[in-house]
Design a protein around this motif. Structure first.
Motif, PDB file in Angstrom:
ATOM      1  N   ALA A  68       2.727 -12.381  -3.643  1.00 22.75           N
ATOM      2  CA  ALA A  68       3.948 -11.995  -2.945  1.00 22.75           C
ATOM      3  C   ALA A  68       3.860 -10.514  -2.606  1.00 22.75           C
ATOM      4  O   ALA A  68       3.111  -9.770  -3.227  1.00 22.75           O
ATOM      5  CB  ALA A  68       5.168 -12.256  -3.820  1.00 22.75           C
ATOM      6  N   ILE A  69       4.646 -10.115  -1.621  1.00 23.74           N
ATOM      7  CA  ILE A  69       4.715  -8.704  -1.249  1.00 23.74           C
ATOM      8  C   ILE A  69       6.171  -8.327  -0.986  1.00 23.74           C
ATOM      9  O   ILE A  69       6.929  -9.110  -0.418  1.00 23.74           O
ATOM     10  CB  ILE A  69       3.831  -8.376  -0.025  1.00 23.74           C
ATOM     11  CG1 ILE A  69       3.843  -6.868   0.261  1.00 23.74           C
ATOM     12  CG2 ILE A  69       4.207  -9.190   1.182  1.00 23.74           C
ATOM     13  CD1 ILE A  69       2.793  -6.403   1.243  1.00 23.74           C
ATOM     14  N   PRO A 113       2.247  -9.289   9.064  1.00 22.87           N
ATOM     15  CA  PRO A 113       0.850  -9.733   9.023  1.00 22.87           C
ATOM     16  C   PRO A 113       0.485 -10.522   7.765  1.00 22.87           C
ATOM     17  O   PRO A 113      -0.415 -11.356   7.788  1.00 22.87           O
ATOM     18  CB  PRO A 113       0.054  -8.423   9.082  1.00 22.87           C
ATOM     19  CG  PRO A 113       0.990  -7.424   9.666  1.00 22.87           C
ATOM     20  CD  PRO A 113       2.344  -7.836   9.217  1.00 22.87           C
ATOM     21  N   PHE A 114       1.185 -10.285   6.669  1.00 24.89           N
ATOM     22  CA  PHE A 114       0.877 -10.988   5.428  1.00 24.89           C
ATOM     23  C   PHE A 114       1.248 -12.467   5.486  1.00 24.89           C
ATOM     24  O   PHE A 114       0.699 -13.273   4.743  1.00 24.89           O
ATOM     25  CB  PHE A 114       1.569 -10.305   4.247  1.00 24.89           C
ATOM     26  CG  PHE A 114       0.946  -8.993   3.888  1.00 24.89           C
ATOM     27  CD1 PHE A 114      -0.098  -8.927   2.986  1.00 24.89           C
ATOM     28  CD2 PHE A 114       1.393  -7.818   4.474  1.00 24.89           C
ATOM     29  CE1 PHE A 114      -0.689  -7.717   2.669  1.00 24.89           C
ATOM     30  CE2 PHE A 114       0.817  -6.601   4.158  1.00 24.89           C
ATOM     31  CZ  PHE A 114      -0.235  -6.553   3.259  1.00 24.89           C
ATOM     32  N   LEU A 115       2.170 -12.829   6.373  1.00 24.29           N
ATOM     33  CA  LEU A 115       2.514 -14.240   6.550  1.00 24.29           C
ATOM     34  C   LEU A 115       1.284 -15.043   6.962  1.00 24.29           C
ATOM     35  O   LEU A 115       1.076 -16.155   6.499  1.00 24.29           O
ATOM     36  CB  LEU A 115       3.613 -14.398   7.601  1.00 24.29           C
ATOM     37  CG  LEU A 115       5.022 -14.070   7.172  1.00 24.29           C
ATOM     38  CD1 LEU A 115       5.959 -14.093   8.375  1.00 24.29           C
ATOM     39  CD2 LEU A 115       5.501 -15.040   6.117  1.00 24.29           C
ATOM     40  N   THR A 152       0.646 -14.662  -9.228  1.00 22.48           N
ATOM     41  CA  THR A 152      -0.504 -13.987  -9.818  1.00 22.48           C
ATOM     42  C   THR A 152      -0.507 -12.506  -9.483  1.00 22.48           C
ATOM     43  O   THR A 152      -0.836 -11.669 -10.312  1.00 22.48           O
ATOM     44  CB  THR A 152      -1.807 -14.633  -9.294  1.00 22.48           C
ATOM     45  OG1 THR A 152      -1.745 -16.038  -9.536  1.00 22.48           O
ATOM     46  CG2 THR A 152      -3.021 -14.062  -9.988  1.00 22.48           C
ATOM     47  N   VAL A 153      -0.115 -12.173  -8.238  1.00 21.19           N
ATOM     48  CA  VAL A 153      -0.146 -10.801  -7.760  1.00 21.19           C
ATOM     49  C   VAL A 153       1.151 -10.501  -7.002  1.00 21.19           C
ATOM     50  O   VAL A 153       1.618 -11.332  -6.228  1.00 21.19           O
ATOM     51  CB  VAL A 153      -1.339 -10.566  -6.800  1.00 21.19           C
ATOM     52  CG1 VAL A 153      -1.340  -9.152  -6.256  1.00 21.19           C
ATOM     53  CG2 VAL A 153      -2.651 -10.879  -7.477  1.00 21.19           C
ATOM     54  N   ILE A 154       1.709  -9.308  -7.242  1.00 22.84           N
ATOM     55  CA  ILE A 154       2.851  -8.832  -6.462  1.00 22.84           C
ATOM     56  C   ILE A 154       2.443  -7.499  -5.843  1.00 22.84           C
ATOM     57  O   ILE A 154       2.170  -6.538  -6.555  1.00 22.84           O
ATOM     58  CB  ILE A 154       4.112  -8.641  -7.327  1.00 22.84           C
ATOM     59  CG1 ILE A 154       4.512  -9.950  -8.001  1.00 22.84           C
ATOM     60  CG2 ILE A 154       5.260  -8.087  -6.468  1.00 22.84           C
ATOM     61  CD1 ILE A 154       5.632  -9.798  -9.016  1.00 22.84           C
ATOM     62  N   PHE A 155       2.379  -7.478  -4.515  1.00 26.70           N
ATOM     63  CA  PHE A 155       2.094  -6.246  -3.789  1.00 26.70           C
ATOM     64  C   PHE A 155       3.411  -5.543  -3.485  1.00 26.70           C
ATOM     65  O   PHE A 155       4.429  -6.193  -3.255  1.00 26.70           O
ATOM     66  CB  PHE A 155       1.388  -6.537  -2.459  1.00 26.70           C
ATOM     67  CG  PHE A 155       0.031  -7.143  -2.613  1.00 26.70           C
ATOM     68  CD1 PHE A 155      -1.066  -6.355  -2.916  1.00 26.70           C
ATOM     69  CD2 PHE A 155      -0.158  -8.500  -2.421  1.00 26.70           C
ATOM     70  CE1 PHE A 155      -2.331  -6.912  -3.046  1.00 26.70           C
ATOM     71  CE2 PHE A 155      -1.412  -9.074  -2.550  1.00 26.70           C
ATOM     72  CZ  PHE A 155      -2.497  -8.279  -2.861  1.00 26.70           C
ATOM     73  N   ILE A 156       3.368  -4.219  -3.459  1.00 27.57           N
ATOM     74  CA  ILE A 156       4.540  -3.414  -3.132  1.00 27.57           C
ATOM     75  C   ILE A 156       4.103  -2.388  -2.098  1.00 27.57           C
ATOM     76  O   ILE A 156       3.096  -1.696  -2.298  1.00 27.57           O
ATOM     77  CB  ILE A 156       5.095  -2.714  -4.382  1.00 27.57           C
ATOM     78  CG1 ILE A 156       5.512  -3.746  -5.403  1.00 27.57           C
ATOM     79  CG2 ILE A 156       6.258  -1.802  -4.022  1.00 27.57           C
ATOM     80  CD1 ILE A 156       5.748  -3.197  -6.774  1.00 27.57           C
ATOM     81  N   THR A 157       4.855  -2.287  -1.024  1.00 31.58           N
ATOM     82  CA  THR A 157       4.486  -1.304   0.002  1.00 31.58           C
ATOM     83  C   THR A 157       4.754   0.109  -0.496  1.00 31.58           C
ATOM     84  O   THR A 157       5.525   0.332  -1.428  1.00 31.58           O
ATOM     85  CB  THR A 157       5.248  -1.561   1.318  1.00 31.58           C
ATOM     86  OG1 THR A 157       6.645  -1.468   1.071  1.00 31.58           O
ATOM     87  CG2 THR A 157       4.901  -2.909   1.909  1.00 31.58           C
ATOM     88  N   GLU A 158       4.119   1.048   0.158  1.00 30.91           N
ATOM     89  CA  GLU A 158       4.197   2.453  -0.241  1.00 30.91           C
ATOM     90  C   GLU A 158       5.631   2.981  -0.265  1.00 30.91           C
ATOM     91  O   GLU A 158       5.981   3.802  -1.106  1.00 30.91           O
ATOM     92  CB  GLU A 158       3.344   3.278   0.725  1.00 30.91           C
ATOM     93  CG  GLU A 158       3.193   4.718   0.336  1.00 30.91           C
ATOM     94  CD  GLU A 158       2.236   5.448   1.273  1.00 30.91           C
ATOM     95  OE1 GLU A 158       2.056   6.656   1.041  1.00 30.91           O
ATOM     96  OE2 GLU A 158       1.701   4.847   2.213  1.00 30.91           O
TER      97      GLU A 158
END
Length: 64
Positions: free
Chosen positions: A7-8, A17-19, A48-54
């Motif tokens: 997820a982000i 773009p991540f879609l 499993t992973v969580i991305f976070i924008t800057e």
């Protein structure tokens, strides 16, 4: 084979773009909303992973 769910959290323009990559997108309009989303996602045992924008990293870095 196990699957990896990702997820982000970020602003809508950054997430689009991540879609295409199959990442769950969670748009946040401000820091408080990002905190609520992060709290909900971290309770999930399926991610499993969580991305976070800057943009939201400074707000969430203590939680990470």
């Amino acid at each position: 084979m196990d699957t990896c769910r990702m997820a982000i959290i970020g602003d809508e323009e950054t997430l689009l773009p991540f879609l295409a990559l199959g990442v769950e997108v969670h748009p946040a309009s401000d820091e408080k909303e990002a905190e609520r989303i992060f709290a909900r996602l971290t309770k999930s045992k399926e991610l499993t992973v969580i991305f976070i924008t800057e943009r939201f990293y400074p707000t969430l870095k203590e939680e990470i």
